[in-house]
Design a protein around this motif. Structure first.
Motif, short mmCIF file in Angstrom:
data_model
loop_
_atom_site.label_atom_id
_atom_site.label_comp_id
_atom_site.label_asym_id
_atom_site.label_seq_id
_atom_site.Cartn_x
_atom_site.Cartn_y
_atom_site.Cartn_z
N LYS A 34 0.76 -1.13 -0.09
CA LYS A 34 -0.11 0.08 -0.14
C LYS A 34 0.77 1.24 -0.11
O LYS A 34 1.73 1.49 0.78
CB LYS A 34 -0.93 -0.10 1.15
CG LYS A 34 -1.89 1.37 1.17
CD LYS A 34 -2.81 1.47 2.55
CE LYS A 34 -3.40 2.50 2.34
NZ LYS A 34 -4.43 2.66 3.86
N VAL A 35 0.93 2.24 -0.98
CA VAL A 35 1.17 3.46 -1.11
C VAL A 35 -0.09 4.35 -0.84
O VAL A 35 -0.78 4.63 -1.70
CB VAL A 35 1.96 3.51 -2.56
CG1 VAL A 35 2.53 4.92 -2.46
CG2 VAL A 35 3.09 2.62 -2.45
N GLY A 36 -0.06 5.32 0.21
CA GLY A 36 -0.97 6.16 0.32
C GLY A 36 -0.85 7.59 -0.25
O GLY A 36 0.05 8.05 -1.01
N ASN A 37 -1.55 8.51 0.48
CA ASN A 37 -1.64 10.06 0.03
C ASN A 37 -0.21 10.70 0.10
O ASN A 37 0.21 10.63 1.20
CB ASN A 37 -2.77 10.46 0.69
CG ASN A 37 -2.62 10.48 1.98
OD1 ASN A 37 -3.08 9.46 2.74
ND2 ASN A 37 -2.48 11.70 2.85
N PHE A 38 -0.07 11.62 -0.89
CA PHE A 38 1.39 12.13 -0.94
C PHE A 38 2.61 11.28 -0.72
O PHE A 38 3.45 11.60 -0.01
CB PHE A 38 1.08 13.28 0.01
CG PHE A 38 -0.01 14.20 -0.32
CD1 PHE A 38 -0.40 15.37 -1.37
CD2 PHE A 38 -1.01 14.18 0.37
CE1 PHE A 38 -1.14 15.86 -1.63
CE2 PHE A 38 -2.36 14.85 0.17
CZ PHE A 38 -2.25 15.61 -1.00
N VAL A 39 2.73 9.99 -1.16
CA VAL A 39 3.71 9.28 -1.24
C VAL A 39 4.43 9.26 -2.49
O VAL A 39 3.85 8.92 -3.45
CB VAL A 39 3.46 7.96 -0.66
CG1 VAL A 39 4.79 7.02 -0.60
CG2 VAL A 39 2.80 8.03 0.81
N GLU A 40 5.68 9.46 -2.47
CA GLU A 40 6.58 9.39 -3.80
C GLU A 40 7.68 8.23 -3.63
O GLU A 40 8.30 8.11 -2.64
CB GLU A 40 7.19 10.71 -4.12
CG GLU A 40 8.19 10.52 -5.19
CD GLU A 40 8.65 11.86 -5.64
OE1 GLU A 40 9.84 11.90 -6.48
OE2 GLU A 40 8.45 12.97 -4.85
#
Length: 461
Positions: free
Chosen positions: A328-334
């Protein structure tokens, strides 16, 4: 099968594009329009591909590399003259030639095959022309043919009579012929016309004069032969391509919540039961496995998303990113050039570059991997089930062991062993009552200010 040579005309200056980039190298879905055309033609397995170049020759030759031979048309005296220049690049005149245009990128391989099949029908036409019937015939050249598709004559719009202009069957410019026939006919084409140019279409009229027949094959979709000559037409081509790809994705089992807001690249690959929320952009090189979810406002490029993985909202996956199953890669993750192991999570406000994150690891909000020292990139390795507390800086090269914990607010520059807790913080200083005394002092000072010096009564600060 008869040997095939494809000749692609790309010598035009493309002045209406108003660009330093050659017209046929402008991208559609992240791929030069010339490459869209060449990919379709390659399905016919041509023995040779020749691209006729003019202005911007160096750009085209760099872009083509070893994929095609080039020949120069200079000066540019019409489409017939352009095809003639290709003769010197041909290895021989055996087999068939298929004439294509670099700025007409969406011609399907199936349509090209129909043209070649018609060329080898029992009546053996000298030339096969691809025709189309647009909603508005505008100033296209006309194909005057009988109900069986045998061509009586072809005429450019500027040279056509009113009766000929009333014909709705238009010339796309694409042609197929036997190579020997094509260049024999071209040698007898003149330039006695409104433009004083050598028109390719006149090979049909020369063949008619020899008592031979030519034939027209009509495309079912006029959009297939739409040419691109301006930025507006390029934008329309992008819209056309995206609409087709969205329909294809949904037909293949992908859920698009707001199809018109999702933009694919030419090579985007999607599994079944993938869900894509609004305003998602796919750059080149993205693969999404079955049952993955791409949430709104995410941007993916050069990334592989595993089964049941979740991306976003507002996430950015850069080239080299791999999300394994359930990651899982969530909000505002680069994420860039990093692997997220099975079930690993980075839920908010995080940068992970040049990293390997183990299965079930948890990356807290505000964590960054400090991967660049100004000269070189370095890698961070985080073991399975590791817990990285919020607002941590992992200064690469560094390794965090399995089941290790990095306390929130830590700046870690040395390896952390398996199962270890690492806390890297300055000692907290506590001064009881200091803040109250500070506020009291400042309030008294402010109340005693001279109005002429500013403050509440003096105006201005």
């Amino acid at each position: 099968m008869t040997k095939l040579t494809t000749i692609i005309l790309a010598a035009g200056k493309g002045t209406r594009m108003k660009s330093d980039l050659h017209k046929v190298l402008h991208p559609i879905a992240g791929r030069p329009m010339l490459d869209h055309l060449m990919a379709s033609a390659q399905e016919l397995n041509p023995a040779q591909t020749v691209v006729v170049v003019g202005a911007g020759r160096d750009q085209l030759e760099r872009a083509l590399g070893e994929r095609a031979e080039t020949c120069l048309q200079e000066p540019q005296l019409g489409t017939g003259h352009a095809v003639q220049q290709a003769q010197g690049a041909l290895r021989d005149l055996e087999g068939d030639v298929l004439i294509l245009y670099g700025d007409v990128p969406f011609v399907r391989a199936a349509t090209m095959r129909r043209m070649l099949e018609r060329l080898h029908a029992e009546d053996a036409p000298a030339v096969v022309v691809l025709g189309f019937e647009p909603d508005d015939a505008l100033q296209y050249g006309r194909v005057i043919a009988d109900d069986a598709g045998r061509i009586d004559r072809m005429v450019e719009y500027k040279d056509a009579s009113e009766e000929e202009r009333a014909c709705r069957l238009c010339n796309s410019g694409l042609m197929a012929a036997r190579a020997a026939d094509m260049f024999d006919l071209l040698a007898r084409v003149g330039n006695d016309n409104a433009q004083a140019e050598y028109y390719l279409v006149d090979v049909v009229n020369v063949a008619n004069g020899d008592g031979r027949t030519s034939a027209v094959v009509k495309t079912d979709d006029p959009r297939e032969v739409a040419g691109i000559n301006s930025r507006a037409e390029l934008a329309e081509a992008e819209r056309q391509w995206q609409d087709f790809r969205r329909e294809e994705a949904m037909a293949d089992g992908v859920s698009l919540k707001a199809p018109e807001t999702v933009f694919f690249s030419w090579d985007t690959r999607l599994g079944r039961d993938v869900t894509i929320e609004p305003n998602v952009i796919f750059g080149p090189g993205v693969t999404v496995a079955d049952h993955a979810t791409i949430r709104a406002f995410s941007h993916l490029e050069g990334a592989s998303v595993g089964e049941h993985a979740v991306v976003g909202p507002y996430a950015r996956l850069r080239p080299g990113t791999v999300l394994e199953e359930g990651a899982k890669v969530g909000n505002f993750v680069e994420i860039k050039n990093a692997v997220m192991g099975k079930g690993a999570k980075a839920s908010h406000l995080t940068y992970l570059g040049d990293a390997t994150i183990g299965a079930e690891a948890n990356i807290g909000a505000g964590t960054i991997t400090c991967n660049y020292d100004g000269y070189f990139k370095h890698r961070t390795v985080i073991g399975p089930r590791a817990f990285i507390g919020s607002n941590s800086a992992l200064i690469a090269p560094v390794k965090i062991g399995a089941d290790a914990i990095v306390a929130a607010g830590s700046a870690v520059s040395r390896d952390v062993a398996d199962g270890e807790l690492r806390m890297v913080r300055a000692e907290q200083l506590v001064k009881p009552g200091w803040a109250d005394r500070f506020h009291d002092t400042m309030k008294k000072k402010k109340a005693g200010e001279n109005p002429a010096e500013g403050g509440p009564d003096g105006g201005g600060k």
